[in-house]
Design a protein around this motif. Structure first.
Motif, PDB file in Angstrom:
ATOM      1  N   ILE A  77      -5.473  25.811   2.494  1.00 15.30           N
ATOM      2  CA  ILE A  77      -4.161  25.170   2.615  1.00 15.30           C
ATOM      3  C   ILE A  77      -4.107  24.242   3.828  1.00 15.30           C
ATOM      4  O   ILE A  77      -3.553  23.142   3.758  1.00 15.30           O
ATOM      5  CB  ILE A  77      -3.053  26.240   2.712  1.00 15.30           C
ATOM      6  N   ALA A  78      -4.678  24.696   4.946  1.00 18.01           N
ATOM      7  CA  ALA A  78      -4.616  23.899   6.168  1.00 18.01           C
ATOM      8  C   ALA A  78      -5.216  22.513   5.968  1.00 18.01           C
ATOM      9  O   ALA A  78      -4.746  21.527   6.548  1.00 18.01           O
ATOM     10  CB  ALA A  78      -5.331  24.630   7.307  1.00 18.01           C
ATOM     11  N   ALA A  79      -6.260  22.427   5.129  1.00 18.42           N
ATOM     12  CA  ALA A  79      -6.911  21.132   4.893  1.00 18.42           C
ATOM     13  C   ALA A  79      -6.040  20.202   4.060  1.00 18.42           C
ATOM     14  O   ALA A  79      -6.271  18.984   4.042  1.00 18.42           O
ATOM     15  CB  ALA A  79      -8.250  21.351   4.206  1.00 18.42           C
ATOM     16  N   GLN A  80      -5.028  20.744   3.360  1.00 17.39           N
ATOM     17  CA  GLN A  80      -4.168  19.926   2.508  1.00 17.39           C
ATOM     18  C   GLN A  80      -2.945  19.376   3.233  1.00 17.39           C
ATOM     19  O   GLN A  80      -2.218  18.551   2.680  1.00 17.39           O
ATOM     20  CB  GLN A  80      -3.709  20.757   1.292  1.00 17.39           C
TER      21      GLN A  80
ATOM     22  N   LEU B  41       3.190  31.049   9.883  1.00 15.56           N
ATOM     23  CA  LEU B  41       2.284  31.209   8.753  1.00 15.56           C
ATOM     24  C   LEU B  41       0.905  30.738   9.191  1.00 15.56           C
ATOM     25  O   LEU B  41       0.752  29.616   9.660  1.00 15.56           O
ATOM     26  CB  LEU B  41       2.760  30.387   7.554  1.00 15.56           C
ATOM     27  N   ILE B  42      -0.100  31.629   9.068  1.00 12.10           N
ATOM     28  CA  ILE B  42      -1.446  31.281   9.520  1.00 12.10           C
ATOM     29  C   ILE B  42      -2.447  31.479   8.398  1.00 12.10           C
ATOM     30  O   ILE B  42      -2.205  32.230   7.440  1.00 12.10           O
ATOM     31  CB  ILE B  42      -1.874  32.121  10.749  1.00 12.10           C
ATOM     32  N   GLN B  43      -3.565  30.801   8.547  1.00 10.32           N
ATOM     33  CA  GLN B  43      -4.672  30.924   7.595  1.00 10.32           C
ATOM     34  C   GLN B  43      -5.934  31.319   8.350  1.00 10.32           C
ATOM     35  O   GLN B  43      -6.288  30.685   9.344  1.00 10.32           O
ATOM     36  CB  GLN B  43      -4.892  29.599   6.863  1.00 10.32           C
ATOM     37  N   LEU B  44      -6.585  32.374   7.897  1.00  8.94           N
ATOM     38  CA  LEU B  44      -7.857  32.800   8.468  1.00  8.94           C
ATOM     39  C   LEU B  44      -8.973  32.046   7.768  1.00  8.94           C
ATOM     40  O   LEU B  44      -8.961  31.909   6.546  1.00  8.94           O
ATOM     41  CB  LEU B  44      -8.036  34.312   8.296  1.00  8.94           C
ATOM     42  N   ASN B  45      -9.924  31.579   8.542  1.00  8.25           N
ATOM     43  CA  ASN B  45     -10.959  30.735   7.960  1.00  8.25           C
ATOM     44  C   ASN B  45     -12.284  30.968   8.679  1.00  8.25           C
ATOM     45  O   ASN B  45     -12.320  31.562   9.766  1.00  8.25           O
ATOM     46  CB  ASN B  45     -10.568  29.261   8.061  1.00  8.25           C
ATOM     47  N   GLU B  46     -13.358  30.511   8.066  1.00  5.64           N
ATOM     48  CA  GLU B  46     -14.683  30.544   8.676  1.00  5.64           C
ATOM     49  C   GLU B  46     -15.295  29.153   8.550  1.00  5.64           C
ATOM     50  O   GLU B  46     -15.522  28.666   7.440  1.00  5.64           O
ATOM     51  CB  GLU B  46     -15.569  31.595   7.994  1.00  5.64           C
ATOM     52  N   LYS B  47     -15.515  28.510   9.698  1.00  3.95           N
ATOM     53  CA  LYS B  47     -16.045  27.149   9.723  1.00  3.95           C
ATOM     54  C   LYS B  47     -17.226  27.081  10.680  1.00  3.95           C
ATOM     55  O   LYS B  47     -17.119  27.540  11.825  1.00  3.95           O
ATOM     56  CB  LYS B  47     -14.956  26.160  10.155  1.00  3.95           C
TER      57      LYS B  47
ATOM     58  N   ILE C 114      -0.371  26.933   9.991  1.00  3.58           N
ATOM     59  CA  ILE C 114       0.259  26.001   9.063  1.00  3.58           C
ATOM     60  C   ILE C 114       1.543  25.515   9.743  1.00  3.58           C
ATOM     61  O   ILE C 114       2.408  26.333  10.059  1.00  3.58           O
ATOM     62  CB  ILE C 114       0.593  26.667   7.711  1.00  3.58           C
ATOM     63  N   PRO C 115       1.691  24.222  10.016  1.00  6.38           N
ATOM     64  CA  PRO C 115       2.865  23.738  10.762  1.00  6.38           C
ATOM     65  C   PRO C 115       4.170  24.208  10.125  1.00  6.38           C
ATOM     66  O   PRO C 115       4.343  24.129   8.896  1.00  6.38           O
ATOM     67  CB  PRO C 115       2.721  22.216  10.693  1.00  6.38           C
ATOM     68  N   SER C 116       5.077  24.683  10.954  1.00  6.04           N
ATOM     69  CA  SER C 116       6.360  25.183  10.449  1.00  6.04           C
ATOM     70  C   SER C 116       7.179  24.082   9.793  1.00  6.04           C
ATOM     71  O   SER C 116       8.065  24.369   8.972  1.00  6.04           O
ATOM     72  CB  SER C 116       7.156  25.808  11.600  1.00  6.04           C
ATOM     73  N   GLN C 117       6.902  22.828  10.144  1.00  9.98           N
ATOM     74  CA  GLN C 117       7.602  21.706   9.515  1.00  9.98           C
ATOM     75  C   GLN C 117       7.340  21.659   8.020  1.00  9.98           C
ATOM     76  O   GLN C 117       8.172  21.168   7.247  1.00  9.98           O
ATOM     77  CB  GLN C 117       7.155  20.382  10.145  1.00  9.98           C
ATOM     78  N   ASN C 118       6.188  22.168   7.585  1.00 14.21           N
ATOM     79  CA  ASN C 118       5.788  22.087   6.172  1.00 14.21           C
ATOM     80  C   ASN C 118       6.121  23.338   5.377  1.00 14.21           C
ATOM     81  O   ASN C 118       5.923  23.351   4.165  1.00 14.21           O
ATOM     82  CB  ASN C 118       4.274  21.843   6.078  1.00 14.21           C
ATOM     83  N   VAL C 119       6.609  24.389   6.046  1.00 13.51           N
ATOM     84  CA  VAL C 119       6.777  25.689   5.395  1.00 13.51           C
ATOM     85  C   VAL C 119       8.257  25.981   5.144  1.00 13.51           C
ATOM     86  O   VAL C 119       9.096  25.794   6.025  1.00 13.51           O
ATOM     87  CB  VAL C 119       6.165  26.810   6.255  1.00 13.51           C
ATOM     88  N   ILE C 120       8.551  26.438   3.937  1.00 12.69           N
ATOM     89  CA  ILE C 120       9.893  26.935   3.591  1.00 12.69           C
ATOM     90  C   ILE C 120       9.717  28.408   3.215  1.00 12.69           C
ATOM     91  O   ILE C 120       9.511  28.741   2.035  1.00 12.69           O
ATOM     92  CB  ILE C 120      10.519  26.146   2.423  1.00 12.69           C
ATOM     93  N   PRO C 121       9.749  29.320   4.188  1.00 12.10           N
ATOM     94  CA  PRO C 121       9.384  30.722   3.912  1.00 12.10           C
ATOM     95  C   PRO C 121      10.334  31.442   2.959  1.00 12.10           C
ATOM     96  O   PRO C 121       9.892  32.306   2.197  1.00 12.10           O
ATOM     97  CB  PRO C 121       9.394  31.362   5.305  1.00 12.10           C
TER      98      PRO C 121
ATOM     99  N   TYR D 294      -6.310  36.047   3.400  1.00 15.74           N
ATOM    100  CA  TYR D 294      -6.629  34.894   4.241  1.00 15.74           C
ATOM    101  C   TYR D 294      -5.371  34.162   4.722  1.00 15.74           C
ATOM    102  O   TYR D 294      -5.425  33.406   5.684  1.00 15.74           O
ATOM    103  CB  TYR D 294      -7.520  33.907   3.488  1.00 15.74           C
ATOM    104  N   ILE D 295      -4.263  34.366   4.048  1.00 10.44           N
ATOM    105  CA  ILE D 295      -2.997  33.740   4.420  1.00 10.44           C
ATOM    106  C   ILE D 295      -1.994  34.841   4.731  1.00 10.44           C
ATOM    107  O   ILE D 295      -1.662  35.659   3.859  1.00 10.44           O
ATOM    108  CB  ILE D 295      -2.460  32.850   3.283  1.00 10.44           C
ATOM    109  N   ILE D 296      -1.521  34.897   5.957  1.00 13.60           N
ATOM    110  CA  ILE D 296      -0.570  35.930   6.368  1.00 13.60           C
ATOM    111  C   ILE D 296       0.558  35.283   7.169  1.00 13.60           C
ATOM    112  O   ILE D 296       0.392  34.217   7.766  1.00 13.60           O
ATOM    113  CB  ILE D 296      -1.245  37.049   7.192  1.00 13.60           C
TER     114      ILE D 296
END
Length: 415
Positions: free
Chosen positions: A36-39, A142-148, A157-164, A191-193
């Motif tokens: 999601i973060a990449a989108q 809202l966060i995303q766990l990732n392995e890079k 995930i920016p709060s500006q983009n989230v409608i919880p 992965y998303i919590i």
């Protein structure tokens, strides 16, 4: 036969069939999960002067039932979070929880020393804890766990983009036609919590009017300094005479740095009579706003008001702030138990059966008093005493005297 295989696998340190299935499933999920973060489409923000009307409008849009939009409000909250008083008070509350020692325990209650030592020094766990605490200030995270690149990372995930409250994300927060229903994704809960309450905007939202008034007072004070700090210079001349006018301009430009203007010899100019002030009215408003911010974030004003301060006042303020820190740590423990640890176990970042808690700090002086008074009746574990009080007890004295025999009721270990 299966029992023999397990013994052989354990002896040779080989993974069992169940572990191989888990590893294969985890690898498959890593390759196929939605990032999601990449989108998220990044947006430029511009510093513009905001007022209470802008804040009220942003809140109304964020609370809209039909078409909620939070980007205006959270852009404003990010701006408020940059105020130096808000930064200082927020760090005063956050850092004790981020720097505190914590323990990971196995299912039998024993401390997993190896896991605890490792996790004390990893960035991704610190980021998770920080986002949990930040949900107090922003209301939701809202966060995303990732392995890079072979590293585990936590992406916000920016709060500006989230409608919880709707469970959706706008990749472009200015375009509500494209949405991601993140609560319907299989990555949700692993992965998303998320942390916080969907309809809560946090402490920073309450700080908005405080900081806006403070910025207004600073702006007015700056204008006062500009107008009255260095008085402008005035020259009267015949403005109809080009030679005299050019000479006057040259003279004024070369004489100092203050503002200047030229009027005709037949014209008059004077400043309107303003309030006789050196800026105290603005200074008092700024101080009042800073105190209000301290009360909002930490429940008390400590360490700044030296004019009206006292030891008793500082002590009470510090105790109130400490209660908030303890509450934050309890909140972190709850979120780790109910949200984070199940997610980390499911994706293989933590072993099964572990639990998280902060290391409890005891009052050593009070504890020593209790130990000393009890020594005449009970035997104590020497290892425990050494660990808690920094002593090096290696055994009892030959005389048979107890450790507390040479202490009277007024003795203190800490004097």
């Amino acid at each position: 036969m299966n029992f023999i295989k397990k013994i052989v696998h354990k002896a040779l340190n080989l993974p069992t069939n169940e572990e191989l299935i888990k590893l294969a499933t985890r690898k498959l999920s890593l390759n196929n999960r939605q990032d999601i973060a990449a989108q998220i489409i990044e947006k430029s923000t511009f510093s513009v002067r905001s007022d209470i009307r802008d804040w009220s409008k942003a809140k109304d849009l964020a609370k809209s039932v039909e078409f909620p939009s939070r980007w205006r409000l959270y852009n404003l909250l990010d701006k408020i979070a940059e105020d130096e008083k808000i930064i200082a008070e927020s760090q005063k509350r956050k850092l004790p929880s981020l720097s505190a020692n914590f323990l990971f325990k196995n299912s039998n209650g024993e401390i997993n020393l190896e896991l605890t030592a490792y996790l004390q020094n990893v960035q991704w766990l610190n980021d998770i804890i920080e986002n949990i605490i930040d949900s107090r200030f922003y209301g939701h995270r809202l966060i995303q766990l990732n392995e890079k690149d072979g590293k585990r990372v936590v992406e916000l995930i920016p709060s500006q983009n989230v409608i919880p409250n709707k469970g959706i994300i706008y990749p472009d927060y200015t375009d509500n036609t494209k949405v991601i229903k993140y609560k319907d994704l299989r990555e949700y809960g692993t992965y998303i919590i998320e942390f916080g309450k969907p309809n809560n905007f946090g402490l920073y939202n309450s700080a908005v009017p405080i900081i806006l008034f403070k910025q207004f007072a600073r702006s007015c004070w700056s204008e006062l300094c500009e107008i009255y700090g260095i008085p402008p210079r005035v020259m009267k001349t015949d403005t109809q005479d080009p030679t005299a006018l050019a000479k006057a301009k040259k003279m004024m430009k070369e004489f100092g740095a203050a503002a200047w203007f030229i009027i005709d010899s037949t014209e008059e100019f004077e400043f309107a009579k303003g309030a006789d002030t050196n800026g105290d009215v603005y200074n008092n408003l700024i101080a009042n706003c800073d105190n209000a911010a301290a009360l909002l974030i930490n429940g008390a004003i400590t360490g700044a008001d030296t004019k009206n301060g006292s030891y008793g006042k500082e002590k009470i303020g510090a105790d109130i702030s400490q209660e908030l820190i303890i509450a934050d740590q309890s909140y972190v423990e709850q979120q780790m138990k109910s949200v984070v640890i199940p997610a980390l176990i499911s994706i293989g970042w933590l072993p099964e059966g572990v639990s998280f808690e902060y290391e409890k700090n005891s009052d050593l002086e009070s504890l020593w008093t209790k130990v000393r008074e009890s020594m005449q009746y009970y035997e104590f574990d020497e290892k425990w005493i050494n660990e808690n009080f920094g002593l090096k007890i290696i055994g009892k004295r030959q005389t048979g005297l107890s450790l507390g025999a040479n202490f009277n009721s007024t003795d203190s270990f800490f004097v």
